[in-house]
Design a protein around this motif. Structure first.
Motif, short mmCIF file in Angstrom:
data_model
loop_
_atom_site.label_atom_id
_atom_site.label_comp_id
_atom_site.label_asym_id
_atom_site.label_seq_id
_atom_site.Cartn_x
_atom_site.Cartn_y
_atom_site.Cartn_z
N GLN A 41 0.69 -1.08 0.01
CA GLN A 41 -0.02 0.10 0.24
C GLN A 41 0.94 1.34 -0.16
O GLN A 41 0.12 2.16 0.10
CB GLN A 41 -0.77 -0.04 1.15
CG GLN A 41 -1.91 -1.24 1.22
CD GLN A 41 -2.73 -0.89 -0.27
OE1 GLN A 41 -3.38 0.82 -0.94
NE2 GLN A 41 -3.08 -2.18 -0.89
N GLU A 80 7.05 3.93 -3.23
CA GLU A 80 5.95 5.02 -2.80
C GLU A 80 4.97 5.58 -3.58
O GLU A 80 5.20 6.84 -4.13
CB GLU A 80 5.59 5.09 -1.42
CG GLU A 80 6.35 4.07 -0.22
CD GLU A 80 7.18 4.51 1.60
OE1 GLU A 80 6.27 6.19 0.99
OE2 GLU A 80 7.35 3.98 2.25
N PRO A 81 3.45 5.88 -3.84
CA PRO A 81 3.02 6.79 -3.89
C PRO A 81 3.68 8.19 -3.51
O PRO A 81 3.34 8.34 -2.93
CB PRO A 81 1.22 6.70 -3.89
CG PRO A 81 1.43 4.43 -3.05
CD PRO A 81 2.65 5.01 -2.90
N ALA A 83 1.58 10.28 -4.18
CA ALA A 83 0.32 11.86 -4.93
C ALA A 83 -0.25 12.68 -3.48
O ALA A 83 -0.55 14.24 -3.95
CB ALA A 83 -1.20 10.87 -3.90
N ASN A 126 -5.74 13.64 -4.59
CA ASN A 126 -5.96 12.29 -3.64
C ASN A 126 -7.59 11.44 -4.81
O ASN A 126 -7.07 10.24 -5.00
CB ASN A 126 -7.27 11.91 -2.73
CG ASN A 126 -6.53 12.27 -1.48
OD1 ASN A 126 -5.43 11.46 -1.12
ND2 ASN A 126 -6.38 13.03 -0.16
N HIS A 129 -5.44 11.04 -7.68
CA HIS A 129 -4.68 9.81 -7.23
C HIS A 129 -5.46 8.25 -7.39
O HIS A 129 -5.27 7.12 -7.90
CB HIS A 129 -4.26 9.39 -6.61
CG HIS A 129 -3.46 7.90 -6.20
ND1 HIS A 129 -3.76 6.48 -6.18
CD2 HIS A 129 -1.45 8.00 -5.99
CE1 HIS A 129 -2.17 6.08 -5.59
NE2 HIS A 129 -1.51 6.92 -5.50
N SER A 136 -5.68 6.12 -2.64
CA SER A 136 -3.77 6.09 -1.70
C SER A 136 -4.42 6.60 -0.06
O SER A 136 -4.72 6.81 -0.05
CB SER A 136 -3.00 7.32 -2.71
OG SER A 136 -1.72 7.51 -1.75
N SER A 138 -2.29 6.72 1.82
CA SER A 138 -0.83 7.99 2.32
C SER A 138 -1.69 9.24 2.18
O SER A 138 -1.62 10.23 2.94
CB SER A 138 0.27 7.61 1.39
OG SER A 138 1.15 8.78 1.86
N THR A 212 0.22 -1.84 -5.01
CA THR A 212 0.65 -0.65 -6.07
C THR A 212 1.52 -1.71 -7.46
O THR A 212 1.06 -0.29 -8.04
CB THR A 212 2.10 0.19 -5.79
OG1 THR A 212 3.24 -0.99 -4.75
CG2 THR A 212 1.36 0.65 -3.95
#
Length: 271
Positions: A41, A80-81, A83, A126, A129, A136, A138, A212
């Motif tokens: 994630q 890692e994203p 976003a 967000n 994404h 996300s 995150s 992901t």
């Protein structure tokens, strides 16, 4: 929600919001399963903080090397994203023009509120994404942290006006509903949530089942060695299903996002 998922969100709440709730004891195998969930994630930075907050939580039955495992994920994970740091923009040209006007004009207003603008940008990032890669955690965690630390400085009347102008009220409401569903926010903490979206909880559980890496492929069309155009139908179907899933939350932005991605992949075909 199973015990691994419950402890997962408790770590996120601890790392992102500095909230402490005792972790449920698990076997070493399940703790390593949780580490894999953290990795998939893209929230190893938040989870690492949560683990540090629970260092002395003896009831949790942490494996001896668990803290090091999460720390290593955070230091080594470059996938890692992003976003939370990506530029805030919308796919629809007209709505994006309105967004840019808000972003550029707010600083010159008599009652300027840059904190409110920052919150709008988080919500928009967000949305981008969600429509392109899925929810996300995150980004949602960042939204929750912002509301808890700076929410008292936000002009929610102004924010509501912006959300209406951009036709993204329900998508913003969905983000807030996720905070209520799994981050244990109260509805009165999030004024832009008029009613909790019932789809929030199922969508989060769905998110936990996808990694992901499931969203790394983005092309729809490519030109093969023979010169013929090839279609990646699996990716196209996935993007179409995602668009259908969120079309009721933001019809204009969702349809524009799908069509823009479709057009971009066509334009990338070599002549």
């Amino acid at each position: 929600m199973n015990i691994i998922q419950r402890n997962f969100f408790r770590l996120l709440r601890s790392g992102a919001l500095n909230e402490y709730e005792a972790l449920e004891p698990m076997s070493h195998y399940k703790w390593h399963q949780l580490a894999r969930l953290v990795e998939s994630q893209g929230v190893s930075d938040i989870a690492a903080k949560g683990v540090r907050n629970h260092t002395f939580d003896q009831q949790a039955n942490f494996p001896p090397a668990y803290a090091e495992e999460i720390a290593d994920l955070h230091s080594n994970d470059s996938s890692e994203p992003k976003a939370t740091s990506a530029p805030a923009h919308l796919s629809n040209r007209i709505l994006n023009r309105r967004l840019r006007k808000i972003q550029q004009g707010e600083r010159h207003e008599i009652d300027a509120s840059m904190t409110t603008l920052e919150l709008l940008n988080i919500i928009v990032r967000n949305i981008s994404h969600i429509l392109n890669q899925g929810i996300s955690l995150s980004g949602i965690s960042q939204l929750g942290s912002f509301l808890r630390t700076k929410g008292d400085k936000v002009d929610f009347v102004k924010l509501e006006g912006w959300l209406k102008r951009l036709h993204i009220q329900r998508m913003a409401q969905l983000e807030g509903s996720i905070l209520i569903a799994v981050f244990e926010f109260d509805q009165d903490e999030i004024p832009f949530v008029a009613q909790v979206e019932k789809e929030a909880y199922p969508l989060i559980l769905r998110t936990l089942k996808h990694t992901t890496s499931d969203t790394t492929e983005e092309w729809h069309f490519r030109q093969g060695r023979t010169g013929f155009v090839q279609n990646n139908s699996r990716i196209m179907r996935r993007n179409l299903r995602r668009s259908i899933r969120y079309i009721n939350f933001a019809p204009i932005e969702t349809s524009s996002n799908f069509l823009n991605n479709f057009a971009r992949s066509l334009s990338e075909i070599e002549e």
